[in-house]
Motif scaffolding. Sequence first.
Motif, PDB file in Angstrom:
ATOM      1  N   LYS A  56       0.831  -1.210   0.000  1.00 34.47           N
ATOM      2  CA  LYS A  56       0.000   0.000   0.000  1.00 34.47           C
ATOM      3  C   LYS A  56       0.864   1.257   0.000  1.00 34.47           C
ATOM      4  N   GLU A  57       1.950   1.247   0.741  1.00 40.81           N
ATOM      5  CA  GLU A  57       2.809   2.422   0.862  1.00 40.81           C
ATOM      6  C   GLU A  57       3.715   2.630  -0.358  1.00 40.81           C
ATOM      7  N   ASN A  58       4.021   1.583  -1.099  1.00 41.99           N
ATOM      8  CA  ASN A  58       5.044   1.684  -2.145  1.00 41.99           C
ATOM      9  C   ASN A  58       4.557   1.530  -3.578  1.00 41.99           C
ATOM     10  N   VAL A  59       3.316   1.122  -3.762  1.00 41.70           N
ATOM     11  CA  VAL A  59       2.781   0.965  -5.108  1.00 41.70           C
ATOM     12  C   VAL A  59       1.943   2.192  -5.458  1.00 41.70           C
ATOM     13  N   LYS A  60       2.217   2.755  -6.606  1.00 45.14           N
ATOM     14  CA  LYS A  60       1.426   3.880  -7.131  1.00 45.14           C
ATOM     15  C   LYS A  60       0.762   3.383  -8.413  1.00 45.14           C
ATOM     16  N   ILE A  61      -0.491   2.984  -8.283  1.00 41.87           N
ATOM     17  CA  ILE A  61      -1.198   2.418  -9.430  1.00 41.87           C
ATOM     18  C   ILE A  61      -1.616   3.527 -10.390  1.00 41.87           C
ATOM     19  N   THR A  62      -1.320   3.292 -11.666  1.00 41.34           N
ATOM     20  CA  THR A  62      -1.724   4.200 -12.740  1.00 41.34           C
ATOM     21  C   THR A  62      -2.655   3.425 -13.674  1.00 41.34           C
ATOM     22  N   ALA A  63      -2.997   4.046 -14.781  1.00 44.64           N
ATOM     23  CA  ALA A  63      -3.881   3.381 -15.752  1.00 44.64           C
ATOM     24  C   ALA A  63      -3.207   2.201 -16.431  1.00 44.64           C
ATOM     25  N   GLN A  64      -1.875   2.116 -16.344  1.00 42.27           N
ATOM     26  CA  GLN A  64      -1.131   1.054 -17.025  1.00 42.27           C
ATOM     27  C   GLN A  64      -0.160   0.359 -16.067  1.00 42.27           C
ATOM     28  N   THR A  65      -0.693  -0.189 -14.989  1.00 42.01           N
ATOM     29  CA  THR A  65       0.149  -0.868 -13.996  1.00 42.01           C
ATOM     30  C   THR A  65       0.009  -2.374 -14.146  1.00 42.01           C
ATOM     31  N   TYR A  66       1.177  -3.018 -14.159  1.00 44.10           N
ATOM     32  CA  TYR A  66       1.261  -4.472 -14.274  1.00 44.10           C
ATOM     33  C   TYR A  66       2.057  -4.999 -13.087  1.00 44.10           C
ATOM     34  N   PHE A  67       1.762  -6.225 -12.698  1.00 47.29           N
ATOM     35  CA  PHE A  67       2.457  -6.854 -11.577  1.00 47.29           C
ATOM     36  C   PHE A  67       3.017  -8.207 -11.984  1.00 47.29           C
ATOM     37  N   VAL A  68       4.144  -8.552 -11.364  1.00 52.49           N
ATOM     38  CA  VAL A  68       4.698  -9.897 -11.428  1.00 52.49           C
ATOM     39  C   VAL A  68       4.890 -10.324  -9.985  1.00 52.49           C
ATOM     40  N   GLY A  69       4.264 -11.427  -9.608  1.00 51.66           N
ATOM     41  CA  GLY A  69       4.433 -11.964  -8.263  1.00 51.66           C
ATOM     42  C   GLY A  69       5.129 -13.307  -8.335  1.00 51.66           C
ATOM     43  N   HIS A  70       5.954 -13.588  -7.342  1.00 51.24           N
ATOM     44  CA  HIS A  70       6.613 -14.886  -7.250  1.00 51.24           C
ATOM     45  C   HIS A  70       6.300 -15.500  -5.897  1.00 51.24           C
ATOM     46  N   SER A  71       5.728 -16.706  -5.914  1.00 49.89           N
ATOM     47  CA  SER A  71       5.500 -17.498  -4.713  1.00 49.89           C
ATOM     48  C   SER A  71       4.647 -16.736  -3.695  1.00 49.89           C
ATOM     49  N   LEU A  72       5.183 -16.449  -2.517  1.00 45.42           N
ATOM     50  CA  LEU A  72       4.420 -15.712  -1.502  1.00 45.42           C
ATOM     51  C   LEU A  72       4.048 -14.322  -2.001  1.00 45.42           C
ATOM     52  N   GLY A  73       4.831 -13.780  -2.911  1.00 43.32           N
ATOM     53  CA  GLY A  73       4.490 -12.484  -3.493  1.00 43.32           C
ATOM     54  C   GLY A  73       3.169 -12.502  -4.240  1.00 43.32           C
ATOM     55  N   CYS A  74       2.769 -13.664  -4.742  1.00 38.67           N
ATOM     56  CA  CYS A  74       1.492 -13.783  -5.468  1.00 38.67           C
ATOM     57  C   CYS A  74       0.310 -13.588  -4.532  1.00 38.67           C
ATOM     58  N   ILE A  75       0.264 -14.335  -3.456  1.00 43.41           N
ATOM     59  CA  ILE A  75      -0.866 -14.214  -2.529  1.00 43.41           C
ATOM     60  C   ILE A  75      -0.865 -12.840  -1.873  1.00 43.41           C
ATOM     61  N   SER A  76       0.313 -12.297  -1.593  1.00 46.45           N
ATOM     62  CA  SER A  76       0.398 -10.956  -1.004  1.00 46.45           C
ATOM     63  C   SER A  76      -0.195  -9.923  -1.954  1.00 46.45           C
ATOM     64  N   LEU A  77       0.148 -10.033  -3.222  1.00 49.61           N
ATOM     65  CA  LEU A  77      -0.389  -9.138  -4.243  1.00 49.61           C
ATOM     66  C   LEU A  77      -1.908  -9.268  -4.337  1.00 49.61           C
ATOM     67  N   LEU A  78      -2.408 -10.491  -4.358  1.00 48.85           N
ATOM     68  CA  LEU A  78      -3.854 -10.703  -4.445  1.00 48.85           C
ATOM     69  C   LEU A  78      -4.570 -10.120  -3.232  1.00 48.85           C
ATOM     70  N   LEU A  79      -4.004 -10.321  -2.043  1.00 48.12           N
ATOM     71  CA  LEU A  79      -4.598  -9.758  -0.822  1.00 48.12           C
ATOM     72  C   LEU A  79      -4.659  -8.233  -0.903  1.00 48.12           C
ATOM     73  N   TYR A  80      -3.572  -7.621  -1.334  1.00 45.03           N
ATOM     74  CA  TYR A  80      -3.487  -6.163  -1.447  1.00 45.03           C
ATOM     75  C   TYR A  80      -4.515  -5.625  -2.451  1.00 45.03           C
TER      76      TYR A  80
END
Length: 184
Positions: A56-80
């Motif tokens: 929440k503190e470090n991501v600045k979502i724009t109209a063209q934001t993409y994510f790559v998650g790896h392992s625990l990063g995937c579920i963390s991203l989905l939760l966020y």
Amino acid sequence: MNGKQVYIVHGYMASVKDHWFDWLKAELETAGVPVHILAMPDSSKPQREAWISHLKENVKITAQTYFVGHSLGCISLLLYLNRYQLKATGMILVSGFLEPLKDIPELDGFLEEQISIESLIQNVPERLVIASIDDSIVPFELTKKQAWALDAPLIEVANGGHFLGREGFREFPLLLKELKTMLS
């Protein structure tokens, strides 16, 4: 690439310098896409709230934001994304899971919060999951179930392991190719 940006969210016991993260960043930035590799807090003893807050503190979502998650990063991203009902253009999840890992019960806290899969599907229109059949950390079947739940295409890799640097993944051409396709 016209306002597009990518965030990479690493997993358990990892850092921004591990595996293929720096390589992917360099490749995309050569193509003109800004990339942010997030240093998730205390990756050897990860806590769900700390990781979601960090996103929440470090991501600045724009109209063209993409994510790559790896392992625990995937579920963390989905939760966020789910908790704050955020929209992103696309995401690629590598070796992700939505169910407990029997060999790593210390990560179960990340699975206690309910996720609205329907909202995620609506809010992130481009989704892809990459899994290795011989992954010894996140069983292939769990990543396959994640792809199915998210109504995302699944790319199966025969011998990718957990896509770690020590398994030969200092570069990840397949991921780069798929991400560039998503970005175009």
